[in-house]
Structure formats: structure tokens, C-alpha cells
Design a protein around this motif. Sequence first.
Motif, PDB file in Angstrom:
ATOM      1  N   GLY A 136       1.014  -1.065  -0.029  1.00 16.61           N
ATOM      2  CA  GLY A 136      -0.362  -0.375   0.193  1.00 16.61           C
ATOM      3  C   GLY A 136       0.971   0.949   0.464  1.00 16.61           C
ATOM      4  O   GLY A 136       1.948   1.403   0.539  1.00 16.61           O
ATOM      5  N   ALA A 142       4.186   0.183   2.629  1.00 17.89           N
ATOM      6  CA  ALA A 142       4.150  -0.632   3.794  1.00 17.89           C
ATOM      7  C   ALA A 142       3.702  -2.173   3.150  1.00 17.89           C
ATOM      8  O   ALA A 142       2.944  -1.606   2.491  1.00 17.89           O
ATOM      9  CB  ALA A 142       2.843  -0.767   4.690  1.00 17.89           C
ATOM     10  N   LEU A 144       1.789  -5.061   2.496  1.00 21.67           N
ATOM     11  CA  LEU A 144       0.256  -5.541   3.417  1.00 21.67           C
ATOM     12  C   LEU A 144       0.134  -7.361   3.880  1.00 21.67           C
ATOM     13  O   LEU A 144      -0.478  -7.724   4.860  1.00 21.67           O
ATOM     14  CB  LEU A 144      -0.905  -5.482   3.010  1.00 21.67           C
ATOM     15  N   VAL A 145       0.597  -7.660   2.545  1.00 19.16           N
ATOM     16  CA  VAL A 145       0.660  -8.955   2.439  1.00 19.16           C
ATOM     17  C   VAL A 145       1.987  -9.188   1.330  1.00 19.16           C
ATOM     18  O   VAL A 145       2.356  -9.263   0.394  1.00 19.16           O
ATOM     19  CB  VAL A 145      -0.860  -9.120   1.195  1.00 19.16           C
ATOM     20  N   ARG A 157      -6.992  -8.669   2.797  1.00 23.56           N
ATOM     21  CA  ARG A 157      -5.953  -7.015   3.135  1.00 23.56           C
ATOM     22  C   ARG A 157      -6.596  -5.996   2.303  1.00 23.56           C
ATOM     23  O   ARG A 157      -7.031  -5.583   2.445  1.00 23.56           O
ATOM     24  CB  ARG A 157      -4.928  -7.767   3.637  1.00 23.56           C
ATOM     25  N   SER A 160      -9.599  -4.545   2.785  1.00 24.66           N
ATOM     26  CA  SER A 160     -10.071  -3.941   4.089  1.00 24.66           C
ATOM     27  C   SER A 160      -8.575  -2.503   3.729  1.00 24.66           C
ATOM     28  O   SER A 160      -8.326  -1.566   4.021  1.00 24.66           O
ATOM     29  CB  SER A 160      -9.412  -4.140   5.206  1.00 24.66           C
ATOM     30  N   LEU A 161      -8.325  -2.385   2.734  1.00 25.14           N
ATOM     31  CA  LEU A 161      -7.360  -1.220   2.740  1.00 25.14           C
ATOM     32  C   LEU A 161      -8.218  -0.243   2.078  1.00 25.14           C
ATOM     33  O   LEU A 161      -9.230  -0.389   1.662  1.00 25.14           O
ATOM     34  CB  LEU A 161      -6.737  -1.630   0.998  1.00 25.14           C
ATOM     35  N   GLU A 165      -4.860   5.836   3.911  1.00 25.31           N
ATOM     36  CA  GLU A 165      -4.903   4.733   5.041  1.00 25.31           C
ATOM     37  C   GLU A 165      -3.353   5.302   5.252  1.00 25.31           C
ATOM     38  O   GLU A 165      -2.576   5.001   6.629  1.00 25.31           O
ATOM     39  CB  GLU A 165      -4.638   2.931   4.606  1.00 25.31           C
ATOM     40  N   PHE A 166      -2.292   5.538   4.539  1.00 26.81           N
ATOM     41  CA  PHE A 166      -0.933   5.369   4.726  1.00 26.81           C
ATOM     42  C   PHE A 166      -0.649   7.167   4.246  1.00 26.81           C
ATOM     43  O   PHE A 166       0.235   7.541   3.748  1.00 26.81           O
ATOM     44  CB  PHE A 166       0.015   4.796   3.460  1.00 26.81           C
TER      45      PHE A 166
END
Length: 332
Positions: A136, A142, A144-145, A157, A160-161, A165-166
Motif C-alpha cells: 500500500g 508498507a 500488507l501481504v 487485506r 480492508s485497504l 490509510e497511509f
Amino acid sequence: MLNLENPFLFAIGALLIVLALVIDRSRRKSGSWALPLGPPGGASFEAPVGAGMAVRAIMAAEILGAFSLLAAASGPRSLSMELVWLERGADIVMVVDASPSMSARDMDGTSRFELAKNLVRDFAAARGADAIGLVGVGSDAALLVPPTIDRKALESRLDSLSIAEFGEGTALGLGLSVAALHLSSSGAKRKAAVLITDGENNAGEIHPATAASILRSTGASLWVIGVGGAGEAEIDYVDPETGRRRRGVFDSRYDQESLAEIARAGGGVFIGAPSAQSFVRAFARVGEEEPTSALWRSRLRATSLHAPFVIAGMILLLLARLSRRYALGAFL
């Protein structure tokens, strides 16, 4: 599909249960006679109406309980076909821009962000042998998976992204660096990173061209997909920090040449996707030109259903036993 591991045992057991019921019923008829109860000339004794129904219900529970335990002894199982890949596929990391501009709803009524997540999901579903990872990107980036064949983890994931978010920036260099870091230790024969963005790099300490060069040194191929066209576009998203909904119109434009430069630095390909249709075609091209494993076989997978049948049988027999001892006495 339900199946019994030992259907012969079930057939023999069922036959014995039915035979026992028939014998018991015939004995009851042949060994009984009418005995009037009550004073001569008076009304004869009759069992309460509910007693007969209760007896039949108890017998039905006993029979079903016996059949449940018989089925459990016969090895009940659920059968399903699954694919087994005979060789490792590619490791592919999806680097998804989650900045506010990605909420622009100019993809046939859908936002760039939601369509991007749907296309990643479809891409992963069509490539079962490939390990797909997710990064992401916002003001920071980051992993995420990590690259995985666990599609449920990836989809969870992805779902939920969220936008911003970042943060509200676009650190493309950081996103590509995170992808390069994890692909550098990959042992897959084929590796790739797919950058999905609608903006220019405006955050982070690493220049995207530098990150693309690092990615290239890992042996991974690079795809850069530029999403959205020029002109005014409506944005609509919920700020994850405040929980407040933000709506507005912004002037959508990005420098395609800068994204093409990133692709060239990584020895990759830039694809412009100004519309939903071109976005879908961009993913189709990545799928066609990134080879994946074609060696597989099908396997029959059996899941035991022993426990549910044992539990059901024991409950039915216990209820029947308690009903005979306590409830049936209320009618007599």
C-alpha cells in the motif's frame, strides 16, 4: 459431494436395523391380546391422545440416532476436487496507490481505487500457481501481504485497504523499494512488480527511478499502470483518521512521461489507463505477458464428517432415553 468411505458397512447396518424393527413389530402383534380395563359395562380405559404421538416421536428419535451412529461408523466425508500445481509460479507484488485522488469516480461510475482492487483480485484468482503480494502506498508505504498463494489472506487485506490509510501523499519510490526488498529474497523463477497509480511521486526519501533500478537488479520485471485521464473528477472517500467523509472535485492530471520514465528505469512497461475499459485491458496484457506455471493436476480432497454424525446420534438417543424415562410417564 457427500460420500461414505465404507458404504457396504452402512448397507448391512441399515438392513439389520430395519430387520430388527420388523421383528419387533411382528412380536408385538403376535404376542398381544385385548384386555378390557374398567368396570363391567362401563367405559373402557383409553390412553391419552398425546401418548401415541409421544411414543412414535421417541421411536423416530431412536431410529434416527441409530442411523446417525451407523453413518459415523461408515466414514462420512465431503469430496471436492482441487488443483495441485506441480511447479512454483511467479512471485508478483501489486503496489497500489491509496492516495485520495484514487477515489475519483471516473471509471464508469466506479472509483479508480475500487476498480484497481477488483482487478487485482481477479488477476490473483486467475493465477493459482503465482504468489501475489500487496504493498500500500500513500505518504508512506508498507508491505500488507507478502507474496502468497493464500487468496483468502490477500482478499481480506484488499477489502480492508482504504483511501488515505497511509496518508495523503504519493510515495511511489518507497512503494517500489518495499516491493524490491521482498522480491530480492524470492527464489521464484519469475518475479514482477505492478505499480498502479494516478499521480506523481511527491513524498518519501527514495526517487522512484532509483527504486525501479533496484527492482530491476533483483531480476524482477516492472509494470507501471497510470490510471485516470485529464480533466475534472469527483472524489469521495472517508478519512480514516477523523472518520469524516470528504467530497469534492479536483483537476485530474498527471505526467505520463514521469511514469514512463519509472518504467524505463526498471526495464519495464508503462501502460496508460484513462478509462475502465483500458484499465481492464492493461491487466489483461500483464496477465498475457507474464508467464505462469501451466503444470498441474487435479486431486480429490476428502473432509471427514465423522464428528457431526456422532454428536447428532448421541443427542438423539439421549433425548429418546430421557423422554421414555421422564416425559412419557406424564401421559400414563
